[in-house]
Write a protein that holds these residues in place. Structure first.
Motif, short mmCIF file in Angstrom:
data_model
loop_
_atom_site.label_atom_id
_atom_site.label_comp_id
_atom_site.label_asym_id
_atom_site.label_seq_id
_atom_site.Cartn_x
_atom_site.Cartn_y
_atom_site.Cartn_z
N MET A 1 4.12 -5.49 -0.41
CA MET A 1 2.73 -5.86 -0.67
C MET A 1 1.95 -4.63 -1.11
O MET A 1 2.07 -3.56 -0.51
CB MET A 1 2.10 -6.44 0.60
N GLN A 2 1.18 -4.76 -2.15
CA GLN A 2 0.36 -3.66 -2.66
C GLN A 2 -1.10 -4.09 -2.65
O GLN A 2 -1.44 -5.24 -2.96
CB GLN A 2 0.77 -3.30 -4.09
N THR A 3 -1.98 -3.15 -2.29
CA THR A 3 -3.41 -3.45 -2.20
C THR A 3 -4.20 -2.47 -3.06
O THR A 3 -3.95 -1.26 -3.01
CB THR A 3 -3.90 -3.36 -0.74
N LYS A 4 -5.14 -3.01 -3.83
CA LYS A 4 -5.98 -2.18 -4.69
C LYS A 4 -7.44 -2.63 -4.55
O LYS A 4 -7.75 -3.81 -4.67
CB LYS A 4 -5.53 -2.32 -6.15
N GLN A 5 -8.32 -1.66 -4.28
CA GLN A 5 -9.74 -1.99 -4.19
C GLN A 5 -10.32 -2.11 -5.60
O GLN A 5 -10.13 -1.23 -6.44
CB GLN A 5 -10.50 -0.93 -3.41
N THR A 6 -11.04 -3.20 -5.85
CA THR A 6 -11.60 -3.42 -7.19
C THR A 6 -13.13 -3.33 -7.21
O THR A 6 -13.71 -3.12 -8.28
CB THR A 6 -11.18 -4.80 -7.72
N VAL A 7 -13.78 -3.51 -6.07
CA VAL A 7 -15.24 -3.43 -6.01
C VAL A 7 -15.64 -2.70 -4.73
O VAL A 7 -15.12 -3.00 -3.65
CB VAL A 7 -15.91 -4.83 -6.02
N TYR A 15 -10.84 -6.81 -3.32
CA TYR A 15 -9.50 -6.22 -3.34
C TYR A 15 -8.55 -7.15 -4.09
O TYR A 15 -8.76 -8.37 -4.14
CB TYR A 15 -8.98 -6.02 -1.92
N LEU A 16 -7.50 -6.54 -4.64
CA LEU A 16 -6.42 -7.30 -5.25
C LEU A 16 -5.15 -6.98 -4.45
O LEU A 16 -4.73 -5.82 -4.36
CB LEU A 16 -6.23 -6.89 -6.72
N ILE A 17 -4.58 -8.01 -3.88
CA ILE A 17 -3.34 -7.86 -3.11
C ILE A 17 -2.21 -8.47 -3.92
O ILE A 17 -2.30 -9.64 -4.33
CB ILE A 17 -3.45 -8.57 -1.74
N THR A 18 -1.16 -7.72 -4.15
CA THR A 18 0.00 -8.22 -4.87
C THR A 18 1.15 -8.41 -3.88
O THR A 18 1.58 -7.45 -3.22
CB THR A 18 0.45 -7.25 -5.98
N ILE A 19 1.59 -9.64 -3.77
CA ILE A 19 2.73 -9.97 -2.90
C ILE A 19 3.91 -10.25 -3.81
O ILE A 19 3.86 -11.17 -4.63
CB ILE A 19 2.42 -11.19 -2.01
N ASP A 103 5.44 -12.91 -8.76
CA ASP A 103 4.56 -12.20 -7.82
C ASP A 103 3.28 -13.00 -7.64
O ASP A 103 2.79 -13.65 -8.58
CB ASP A 103 4.22 -10.81 -8.35
N ALA A 104 2.72 -12.94 -6.42
CA ALA A 104 1.44 -13.62 -6.13
C ALA A 104 0.32 -12.60 -6.16
O ALA A 104 0.40 -11.56 -5.49
CB ALA A 104 1.50 -14.31 -4.77
N ALA A 105 -0.70 -12.85 -6.97
CA ALA A 105 -1.87 -11.97 -7.04
C ALA A 105 -3.00 -12.63 -6.25
O ALA A 105 -3.49 -13.71 -6.62
CB ALA A 105 -2.29 -11.75 -8.48
N VAL A 106 -3.42 -12.00 -5.18
CA VAL A 106 -4.44 -12.57 -4.29
C VAL A 106 -5.71 -11.74 -4.37
O VAL A 106 -5.67 -10.50 -4.20
CB VAL A 106 -3.93 -12.59 -2.83
#
Length: 517
Positions: A1-7, A15-19, A103-106
């Motif tokens: 799982m990867q997490t990226k702050q977008t705002v 945030y964008l979480i990629t599973i 991949d799931a983009a949450v």
């Protein structure tokens, strides 16, 4: 799982979480292995169904469950790792083109609670306006009670009964000359003009004397509760055993004892306590408003827009309901529409004060105990049908946000009481009128500094001050979770008709005579 702050703007976070597909596939495989021993299929021994067949049978459902569970776990982990304090439930979304094997983009969007420094509470000064209860007020209140507990004395036997007089009568009701069940009574007390008996009954007894016998004819109403009597004409043979006239009730020792008390002093003591309690609510309102005004004046910080909007919608719904009940509903609705921005400002004030009170409460160890919370839930459950109450209790216990809403008013009151104890309080005796005027003056100054005055003939559908005074105490919320499909709350029973002023209860006879309404 990867997490990226977008705002990261003010209180807004996204945030964008990629599973990864591999992570989801591994979890699905684990679930298949977990349930395989329980799967039954013709031609296979229990627990021996191949994994590929289990996947074929349950793969789609397992995939949906795993995706939902993984998203919820990912959001929880994000909130923990980033030490977030969500103001409201985060908005969580899955990319529309997602399908199994990809991949799931949450996306996660939320507002966080502002960081507030615990304010100093050492310099609070409050004036408590107290209304002393005078002997004259007690006398007036007791006089009102005496007026509601009328007493009667025998009149001269030559006295003709008039409206307001009390008759002691025996009567027998008949349909077509035959006595009917429930139409007979002895020593029944009837005050002429009270409307206690069916229409026409009392009117025909005006002018009777003690000892007189009279047969009267009446027609039961079409909607009478006893169906076999509804709309029927009946006769009543009435014997007047006494005509009584109202006598002045003296507030003395005997009167106190007639109310079940030991003495007149005890009655006056109870009445004084009731009068003090009536004004105590106004005094608390005045002190609370002054306290909130002091807190509001000394603190200005950004508040979450989502919380303000939720608070505004609650205020707005109440305003619309009240406006719809006005005589001129259209004018009332237009009036609140013209003042919409003012009510939104009130919502912002309430949220800011709620957060401030929450910070004060947490910094000083104010809390709602489990016992108090249990009592709150049980009280709220009483609004539901008996068979739904346990389900309501379970619903509250399983929904943290619902429990927080139920807890908030009590938490706020406890924080306010804590601040009252800490404040330097001076007392000043005033009249009820002066206390009410003080509250109204504070309301006007705080709630509507730029309000347009309503036309004199138009009754305001709801007071801004009532909305402004409240400060929903937003307790520290637990980490928000993406809840599964919400359980439906049990439906409330229909609310009983709103009671008016309390009146002395009259004892009903064991069996109502049919002549009575």
């Amino acid at each position: 799982m990867q997490t990226k702050q977008t705002v990261n703007e003010g209180l807004k976070r996204a945030y964008l979480i990629t599973i990864t597909a591999a992570e989801l596939a591994a979890k699905i495989d684990a679930e298949i292995k977990k349930i395989a021993p329980q799967v039954r299929m013709p031609g296979f021994r229990p627990g021996k169904v191949p994994a590929n067949l289990v996947r074929k049978m349950h793969g789609e459902a397992l995939h949906g469950q795993v995706v939902n569970d993984t998203i919820r776990e990912s959001v929880d982990k994000l909130i923990r790792d980033e030490a977030l304090r969500p103001a409201m439930q985060p908005e969580v979304g899955l990319n529309e083109d997602y399908e199994e094997g990809k991949d799931a983009a949450v996306t996660v969007s939320l507002e966080v609670l502002p960081t507030i420094e615990a304010p100093s509470i050492e310099c609070l000064k409050l004036e408590k306006l107290v209304v002393p209860v005078t002997d004259a007020q007690i006398d007036e209140a007791l006089g009102n009670i005496a007026a509601q507990n009328k007493s009667y004395k025998d009149a001269a036997k030559t006295k003709k009964a008039d409206e307001g007089d009390q008759l002691i009568i025996d009567f027998v009701g008949k349909l077509d000359g035959v006595e009917f069940e429930g139409g007979k009574a002895e020593d029944a007390a009837l005050v002429l003009g009270s409307g206690t008996f069916i229409p026409g009954f009392e009117d025909q007894l005006v002018g009777v004397k003690t000892g007189q016998e009279k047969t009267i004819t009446v027609t039961f109403p079409e909607n009478y509760q006893a169906e076999h009597l509804a709309g029927k004409e009946a006769t009543f043979d009435v014997t007047v055993k006494a005509v009584k006239v109202e006598t002045e009730t003296t507030v003395d020792e005997d009167f106190a004892k007639s109310l079940g008390l030991d003495s007149l002093d005890k009655l006056r003591e109870i009445m004084k306590g009731q009068l003090e309690q009536q004004t105590a609510g106004l005094t608390r309102t005045q002190m609370k408003r002054a306290l909130l005004d002091q807190l509001a004046a000394g603190h200005s910080f950004e508040v979450p827009g989502t919380m303000v909007e939720a608070e505004f919608q609650q205020i707005w719904a109440q305003l619309q309901q009240e406006a719809a009940r006005e005589e001129d509903a259209a004018a009332a609705l237009k009036q609140i529409e013209d003042e919409k921005d003012e009510y939104r400002s009130i919502a912002e004030r309430r949220v800011r004060l709620g957060l401030l009170l929450s910070e004060i409460g947490q910094a000083n160890g104010v809390e709602v105990t489990q016992q108090e919370m249990g009592m709150l839930i049980q009280q709220a459950a009483m609004q539901y049908r008996a068979e739904d109450r346990e389900r309501f209790v379970q619903y509250v216990q399983s929904e943290p946000m619902v429990a927080a809403q139920l807890r908030a008013p009590l938490y706020e009151d406890k924080v306010v009481d804590f601040l009252f104890d800490k404040a330097e309080v001076t007392e000043r005796e005033v009249t009820v009128e002066e206390l009410q005027a003080a509250i109204e003056a504070e309301e006007t100054a705080e709630a509507a500094p730029a309000a347009k005055k309503a036309p004199a003939k138009k009754k305001a559908p709801a007071k801004k001050e009532a909305a402004a005074e409240e400060a929903p105490a937003a307790e520290e919320k637990p980490a928000a979770k993406k809840a599964p499909a919400k359980k439906a709350a049990p439906k409330k029973e229909a609310a009983p008709a709103e009671e008016g002023e309390a009146k002395p209860a009259k004892k009903a006879p064991a069996k109502k005579a049919a002549a009575k309404k």
